[in-house]
Design an enzyme around this catalytic site. Structure first.
Site, PDB file in Angstrom:
ATOM      1  N   ASP A  26      71.857  54.924  26.701  1.00  0.00           N
ATOM      2  CA  ASP A  26      72.475  53.939  25.843  1.00  0.00           C
ATOM      3  C   ASP A  26      73.524  54.689  24.851  1.00  0.00           C
ATOM      4  O   ASP A  26      73.121  55.421  24.199  1.00  0.00           O
ATOM      5  CB  ASP A  26      71.691  53.027  25.114  1.00  0.00           C
ATOM      6  CG  ASP A  26      72.368  51.951  24.184  1.00  0.00           C
ATOM      7  OD1 ASP A  26      73.339  51.685  24.431  1.00  0.00           O
ATOM      8  OD2 ASP A  26      71.729  51.476  23.198  1.00  0.00           O
ATOM      9  N   ASP A  30      72.973  49.171  21.876  1.00  0.00           N
ATOM     10  CA  ASP A  30      72.534  47.724  22.242  1.00  0.00           C
ATOM     11  C   ASP A  30      71.116  47.630  23.044  1.00  0.00           C
ATOM     12  O   ASP A  30      70.564  46.453  23.682  1.00  0.00           O
ATOM     13  CB  ASP A  30      73.436  46.757  23.181  1.00  0.00           C
ATOM     14  CG  ASP A  30      73.951  47.517  24.444  1.00  0.00           C
ATOM     15  OD1 ASP A  30      73.034  48.674  24.795  1.00  0.00           O
ATOM     16  OD2 ASP A  30      74.551  46.876  25.268  1.00  0.00           O
ATOM     17  N   ASP A  34      74.195  52.727  29.723  1.00  0.00           N
ATOM     18  CA  ASP A  34      75.830  52.304  30.138  1.00  0.00           C
ATOM     19  C   ASP A  34      76.377  53.608  30.525  1.00  0.00           C
ATOM     20  O   ASP A  34      75.957  54.781  30.786  1.00  0.00           O
ATOM     21  CB  ASP A  34      76.400  51.698  28.798  1.00  0.00           C
ATOM     22  CG  ASP A  34      76.206  52.638  27.663  1.00  0.00           C
ATOM     23  OD1 ASP A  34      76.644  53.922  27.878  1.00  0.00           O
ATOM     24  OD2 ASP A  34      76.067  51.874  26.494  1.00  0.00           O
ATOM     25  N   ASP A 103      75.518  52.002  45.112  1.00  0.00           N
ATOM     26  CA  ASP A 103      74.676  50.806  45.629  1.00  0.00           C
ATOM     27  C   ASP A 103      75.745  49.958  46.370  1.00  0.00           C
ATOM     28  O   ASP A 103      76.544  49.528  45.709  1.00  0.00           O
ATOM     29  CB  ASP A 103      74.045  50.390  44.666  1.00  0.00           C
ATOM     30  CG  ASP A 103      72.367  50.352  45.114  1.00  0.00           C
ATOM     31  OD1 ASP A 103      72.221  50.054  46.364  1.00  0.00           O
ATOM     32  OD2 ASP A 103      71.419  50.876  44.595  1.00  0.00           O
ATOM     33  N   ASP A 211      71.718  48.737  50.175  1.00  0.00           N
ATOM     34  CA  ASP A 211      70.251  48.196  50.131  1.00  0.00           C
ATOM     35  C   ASP A 211      69.853  47.050  51.184  1.00  0.00           C
ATOM     36  O   ASP A 211      70.784  46.346  51.664  1.00  0.00           O
ATOM     37  CB  ASP A 211      70.685  47.252  48.665  1.00  0.00           C
ATOM     38  CG  ASP A 211      69.657  46.485  48.216  1.00  0.00           C
ATOM     39  OD1 ASP A 211      68.538  47.239  47.760  1.00  0.00           O
ATOM     40  OD2 ASP A 211      69.241  45.270  48.302  1.00  0.00           O
ATOM     41  N   GLU A 273      68.759  51.833  53.132  1.00  0.00           N
ATOM     42  CA  GLU A 273      67.508  51.378  52.755  1.00  0.00           C
ATOM     43  C   GLU A 273      67.071  50.649  53.907  1.00  0.00           C
ATOM     44  O   GLU A 273      67.667  49.416  54.236  1.00  0.00           O
ATOM     45  CB  GLU A 273      67.425  50.638  51.432  1.00  0.00           C
ATOM     46  CG  GLU A 273      66.046  50.202  51.174  1.00  0.00           C
ATOM     47  CD  GLU A 273      65.834  49.270  49.799  1.00  0.00           C
ATOM     48  OE1 GLU A 273      64.975  49.394  49.297  1.00  0.00           O
ATOM     49  OE2 GLU A 273      66.805  48.415  49.761  1.00  0.00           O
ATOM     50  N   HIS A 346      63.676  53.211  41.810  1.00  0.00           N
ATOM     51  CA  HIS A 346      63.743  52.282  41.041  1.00  0.00           C
ATOM     52  C   HIS A 346      62.677  51.089  41.492  1.00  0.00           C
ATOM     53  O   HIS A 346      62.416  50.078  40.677  1.00  0.00           O
ATOM     54  CB  HIS A 346      65.105  51.437  40.626  1.00  0.00           C
ATOM     55  CG  HIS A 346      65.452  50.795  42.053  1.00  0.00           C
ATOM     56  ND1 HIS A 346      66.032  51.810  43.299  1.00  0.00           N
ATOM     57  CD2 HIS A 346      65.717  49.694  42.419  1.00  0.00           C
ATOM     58  CE1 HIS A 346      66.554  50.963  44.001  1.00  0.00           C
ATOM     59  NE2 HIS A 346      66.327  49.608  43.607  1.00  0.00           N
ATOM     60  N   ASP A 347      62.258  51.206  42.715  1.00  0.00           N
ATOM     61  CA  ASP A 347      61.546  50.101  43.256  1.00  0.00           C
ATOM     62  C   ASP A 347      59.958  50.631  43.474  1.00  0.00           C
ATOM     63  O   ASP A 347      58.951  49.779  43.817  1.00  0.00           O
ATOM     64  CB  ASP A 347      61.698  49.568  44.603  1.00  0.00           C
ATOM     65  CG  ASP A 347      62.996  48.533  44.570  1.00  0.00           C
ATOM     66  OD1 ASP A 347      63.196  48.099  43.554  1.00  0.00           O
ATOM     67  OD2 ASP A 347      63.809  48.601  45.561  1.00  0.00           O
TER      68      ASP A 347
END
Length: 577
Positions: A26, A30, A34, A103, A211, A273, A346-347
């Site tokens: 970050d 916030d 980013d 992605d 994806d 994927e 990430h999964d």
């Protein structure tokens, strides 16, 4: 075709790094990562040595599924910055010879995408059939339980159909109700997707991670009907046979290749994927002659610890099962096609907590797991924090979780009452996707150097000892071991292209295989446990050279035997002659 050092594509010697931007760095306080935060950490990627950065979605999105619900494919969500910020990130990475992969999420959009807003506006909308709209079951009142057009269960719990009161019809969503599925049967949909992809390539990106790309074709009856699946729980059924590897999937992928990639193919990376894919499917996807994809993510190996109750009912891994799956994919794609190699993304939960030991033996087990994976034949993928040996979050409260899949599962499980809250929390702690999404641990400062604000997801408390600054300062760390593995792939043809042969398939604790190319042979050994293991090897390995090891003192073959310490990995090169 078998690749040789003279004709192998560039990605056979590459390593890809996945950035989940929300949790990477970050820059503005916030609490959410980013693009300008990515700029602050480019040197980390350069030092690691990776060749490609794959960005999880940064497009405009309501963030129902953390950006996998896209409302504008050709803009950056203000949460992450601007298109100009992205251009700057791409330029900075390209300047350091790192390619950029985006992605591509085109099985579905957000329900706020203008295409769906228009589709939903009227049954007579020109874009109505850009999505899957269907009437209620004959004889049943629309909007009542059981009236859905099919009985399919969503990946995120509940039915796959959402009732739209204004039009009196349902729309299909295999994931969240806010992620309506695009109707790829409509050629206008496909052309709109292809135009968007060309726009990104023209902007300078180097390929796509696609994806759930094998869900885009559905089985459609002559009258447009979709069929029920076998009932699995309550009134809901498994509809996967109707949408996984549908009848037009390969037609669509080949059309995509012609429309988007022909004429500019050199240097691009196309990875799909593909949940539910078999080895035979993998060959079809990745055979260069078919002109579809370069490689695919298979899910077989990351489903081996799912218990009778599914993902959130984990069971201990049987190493023999893992070896059987990995060997089958290595053999199946040995002559045609190519493997994508991964433990984390990430999964998935963190691999050191899943298949290793994230306590006392965190460093040894993380580096052993890395060695075994990276020495397979294929392109390795490193998920952010994996190179630091980051662990599962070990959350203890439902309030700690943010992931829509985990929250919907927990709500459904608690409502049914078949398992206790303690059991639900144990399943989430082991397998929730939030385990991979805690902020990257850069240093020992508050919030791990990720943000000066309040992080969107709690930082793992172990960041005080497990962090990039500490790892970089320790030559025996997980970070430096990943650097050595990546350098090996760059420098050693046998690592890139050597034949794979699994050894000791029935050994319950040792993972062993060879890689060979033009007389050069490597032996890779990994001990999946804390207890020492002694294994027999061919006498030809006596006097072998240690190429890489993860412990200070490496196992060396003697008298046809190798004794591995707990969680040890060693790579040996057979002596000449």
């Amino acid at each position: 075709m078998t690749f040789t050092p003279d004709d192998a594509p560039w990605w056979t010697g590459a390593v890809v790094y996945q950035v989940y931007p929300r949790s990477f760095q970050d820059s503005d306080g916030d609490g959410v990562g980013d693009l300008r935060g990515v700029l602050q950490r480019v040197d980390h990627l350069v030092e690691l040595g990776v060749d490609v950065v794959w960005f999880s979605p940064i497009y405009r999105s309501p963030q129902d599924d953390n950006g996998y619900d896209i409302s504008d494919y050709q803009d950056v969500d203000p949460l992450f910055g601007t298109l100009e910020d992205l251009d700057e990130v791409v330029a900075a990475l390209h300047a350091r010879s790192i390619k950029v992969v985006m992605d591509l999420v085109v099985n579905h959009t957000s329900d706020e995408h203008p295409w769906f807003v228009e589709s939903r506006s009227s049954v007579d909308s020109p874009k109505r059939d850009w999505y899957w709209w269907r009437a209620a079951r004959p004889g049943l009142e629309p909007g009542t339980p059981g009236a859905e057009p099919t009985n399919w269960a969503s990946f995120f719990s509940g039915p796959t159909w959402e009732y739209d009161e204004a039009s009196g019809e349902y729309y299909l969503h295999l994931f969240s109700r806010r992620q309506p599925d695009l109707n790829w049967e409509n050629p206008d949909v496909r052309q709109a997707v292809y135009a968007m992809m060309r726009w990104w390539l023209d902007r300078g990106v180097d390929g796509f991670r696609m994806d759930v790309i094998n869900l885009i074709s559905k089985v459609v009856g002559p009258d447009g009907a979709l069929s029920d699946g076998p009932v699995t729980a309550g009134t809901l059924g498994d509809g996967s046979a109707q949408y996984i590897h549908g009848p037009r999937l390969h037609e669509y992928l080949q059309e995509m290749h012609r429309e988007v990639f022909d004429g500019r193919r050199d240097g691009l990376l196309l990875v799909g994927e593909t949940p539910g894919a078999t080895v035979e499917d993998g060959v079809l996807f990745t055979d260069p002659a078919r002109r579809e994809l370069d490689m695919v993510f298979t899910f077989e190996h990351v489903g081996l610890d799912h218990g009778p109750g599914g993902k959130y009912d984990p069971k201990p891994l049987d190493l023999r099962d893992l070896k059987a799956v990995m060997a089958r994919w290595q053999a199946g794609l040995a002559d045609v096609g190519w493997n994508a190699l991964y433990w984390d993304n990430h999964d998935q939960p963190r691999i050191v907590s899943r298949f290793g030991d994230d306590g006392e033996h965190r460093t040894a087990s993380a580096t052993m797991l890395a060695t075994v994976l990276h020495l397979h034949r294929g392109t390795p993928y490193v998920y952010q924090g994996e190179e630091l040996g980051m662990t599962n979050a070990h959350f203890t409260s439902f309030d700690d979780y943010r992931d829509i899949e985990a929250l919907r599962y927990a709500a459904q499980a608690r409502a049914l009452g078949h398992v206790s809250d303690e059991q639900v929390l144990a399943g989430l702690a082991a397998m929730s996707r939030d385990n991979a999404r805690t902020p990257v641990q850069w240093d020992a400062s508050p919030h791990a150097g990720f943000t000066t604000g309040e992080p969107w997801l709690p930082v793992n408390p172990n960041h005080r000892s497990v962090n990039a600054a500490a790892e970089r300062a320790d030559r025996a760390s997980v970070f430096h071991h990943y650097r050595r593995l990546i350098a090996m792939r760059h420098a050693d043809p046998v690592v890139r292209l050597g034949d794979f042969r699994m050894l000791l398939p029935d050994h319950p604790h040792v993972y062993a295989f060879t890689r060979s190319l033009d007389g050069d042979v490597l032996l890779v050994l990994g001990n999946f446990g804390v207890e020492p293991q002694e294994v027999e090897v061919d006498d030809a390995w006596d006097g072998a050279v240690v190429v890489l090891g993860n412990l200070a003192e490496h196992a060396v073959p003697a008298a046809g035997r190798v004794r591995l310490a707990g969680w040890e990995a060693v790579v040996l090169r057979r002596a000449a002659g």
